[in-house]
Scaffold this motif. Structure first.
Motif, PDB file in Angstrom:
ATOM      1  N   MET A 252       0.850  -1.176   0.000  1.00  8.20           N
ATOM      2  CA  MET A 252       0.000   0.000   0.000  1.00  8.20           C
ATOM      3  C   MET A 252       0.897   1.241   0.000  1.00  8.20           C
ATOM      4  SD  MET A 252      -3.030   1.182   2.593  1.00  8.20           S
ATOM      5  CE  MET A 252      -2.446   0.131   3.841  1.00  8.20           C
ATOM      6  N   ARG A 253       0.509   2.231  -0.742  1.00  7.22           N
ATOM      7  CA  ARG A 253       1.365   3.422  -0.897  1.00  7.22           C
ATOM      8  C   ARG A 253       1.168   4.453   0.207  1.00  7.22           C
ATOM      9  NH1 ARG A 253      -1.668   7.554  -3.979  1.00  7.22           N
ATOM     10  NH2 ARG A 253      -3.689   6.647  -4.405  1.00  7.22           N
ATOM     11  N   HIS A 254       0.096   4.366   0.965  1.00  5.79           N
ATOM     12  CA  HIS A 254      -0.176   5.343   2.024  1.00  5.79           C
ATOM     13  C   HIS A 254       0.485   4.926   3.336  1.00  5.79           C
ATOM     14  CE1 HIS A 254      -2.999   7.583  -0.414  1.00  5.79           C
ATOM     15  NE2 HIS A 254      -3.541   6.447  -0.777  1.00  5.79           N
ATOM     16  N   ARG A 255       1.093   5.891   4.015  1.00  5.44           N
ATOM     17  CA  ARG A 255       1.681   5.633   5.324  1.00  5.44           C
ATOM     18  C   ARG A 255       0.703   5.952   6.451  1.00  5.44           C
ATOM     19  NH1 ARG A 255       6.730   4.151   4.607  1.00  5.44           N
ATOM     20  NH2 ARG A 255       8.026   5.059   2.990  1.00  5.44           N
ATOM     21  N   LEU A 256      -0.358   6.682   6.126  1.00  4.03           N
ATOM     22  CA  LEU A 256      -1.347   7.068   7.119  1.00  4.03           C
ATOM     23  C   LEU A 256      -2.678   6.389   6.819  1.00  4.03           C
ATOM     24  CD1 LEU A 256      -2.245   8.840   9.531  1.00  4.03           C
ATOM     25  CD2 LEU A 256      -2.745  10.667   7.874  1.00  4.03           C
ATOM     26  N   LEU A 257      -3.159   5.609   7.808  1.00  5.62           N
ATOM     27  CA  LEU A 257      -4.489   5.033   7.759  1.00  5.62           C
ATOM     28  C   LEU A 257      -5.321   5.776   8.802  1.00  5.62           C
ATOM     29  CD1 LEU A 257      -2.511   2.291   7.318  1.00  5.62           C
ATOM     30  CD2 LEU A 257      -4.759   1.297   7.193  1.00  5.62           C
ATOM     31  N   VAL A 258      -6.446   6.292   8.397  1.00  7.30           N
ATOM     32  CA  VAL A 258      -7.366   6.959   9.312  1.00  7.30           C
ATOM     33  C   VAL A 258      -8.575   6.041   9.463  1.00  7.30           C
ATOM     34  CG1 VAL A 258      -8.843   8.968   9.690  1.00  7.30           C
ATOM     35  CG2 VAL A 258      -6.579   9.254   8.639  1.00  7.30           C
ATOM     36  N   ILE A 259      -8.907   5.718  10.697  1.00  9.51           N
ATOM     37  CA  ILE A 259     -10.031   4.817  10.977  1.00  9.51           C
ATOM     38  C   ILE A 259     -11.245   5.664  11.327  1.00  9.51           C
ATOM     39  CG2 ILE A 259     -10.860   2.943  12.435  1.00  9.51           C
ATOM     40  CD1 ILE A 259      -7.834   2.254  12.876  1.00  9.51           C
ATOM     41  N   SER A 260     -12.347   5.416  10.643  1.00  8.96           N
ATOM     42  CA  SER A 260     -13.553   6.218  10.850  1.00  8.96           C
ATOM     43  C   SER A 260     -14.130   6.000  12.251  1.00  8.96           C
ATOM     44  CB  SER A 260     -14.608   5.898   9.789  1.00  8.96           C
ATOM     45  OG  SER A 260     -15.142   4.608   9.977  1.00  8.96           O
ATOM     46  N   ASP A 261     -14.792   7.042  12.733  1.00 14.49           N
ATOM     47  CA  ASP A 261     -15.441   7.013  14.049  1.00 14.49           C
ATOM     48  C   ASP A 261     -16.635   7.949  13.986  1.00 14.49           C
ATOM     49  OD1 ASP A 261     -16.074   6.635  16.686  1.00 14.49           O
ATOM     50  OD2 ASP A 261     -14.355   7.724  17.473  1.00 14.49           O
TER      51      ASP A 261
END
Length: 189
Positions: A1-10
């Motif tokens: 995966m090319r993204h270093r940041l995963l944002v988890i929805s809340d």
């Protein structure tokens, strides 16, 4: 995966509608969004995903759906959730300290690195030394999860060998999500 940041929805803790929060956050740069919110029925999550997809696509982001009940392009799976058939193009899984990491995955989140405000009482925190060991032994890229509340911890996780970090509250509850994402992305270079 090319993204270093995963944002988890809340969704319940967002200060504004989720699509609006994500659109504002994407002004800080692209990231992968894990659409979690499993309290919603699958039909509701599908509708939410349909609204988020064009926003993420336009900004170079990526939509990952948690524990999908239907076909998706990218899936993030909880511990015992089977890999969907047909297999999505991208599959990640939540892995907790001491659990094996499946080489059939494309990435995993590893937790809890620090104690988390989003999941109080979830722990104990394993720390950077355990993260370093997991990253060195993992057959797939590892994303640090749990208590990554700002750029300093994101930088420390990268220095320990993590491919990136997964965050929830630091972006989902942010009054200025653009700034939060910009700061995380700068720390993850």
């Amino acid at each position: 995966m090319r993204h270093r940041l995963l944002v988890i929805s809340d969704l319940p803790r967002c200060p504004r509608p989720l699509t609006e929060q994500v659109a504002l956050a994407l002004r800080g740069g692209p990231f992968a969004l894990v659409l979690r919110d499993k309290h919603l029925r699958w039909e509701e999550r599908t509708a939410l995903a349909a609204g988020l997809q064009p926003v993420l696509d336009a900004a170079g982001g990526l939509l990952i759906v948690s524990d999908p009940a239907g076909p998706v392009r990218a899936a993030h799976l909880s511990r015992n959730f089977p890999i969907p058939v047909p297999r999505p193009a991208l599959v990640g899984r939540s892995v907790h300290a001491g659990e094996p990491i499946d080489p059939a995955l494309d990435y995993c989140t590893y937790s809890p690195i620090w104690l988390s405000d989003s999941k109080p009482g979830y722990g104990p925190a394993i720390g950077l030394a355990a993260l370093r060991e997991a990253c060195a032994a993992s057959p797939v890229p590892v994303y640090a999860l749990g208590g990554v509340d700002g750029p300093a911890r994101a930088r420390a996780a990268r220095e320990a060998g993590a491919a990136g970090v997964a965050v929830m509250g630091a972006v989902m509850r942010a009054a200025d999500p653009e700034r939060a994402v910009r700061e995380f992305r700068a720390a993850l270079v």
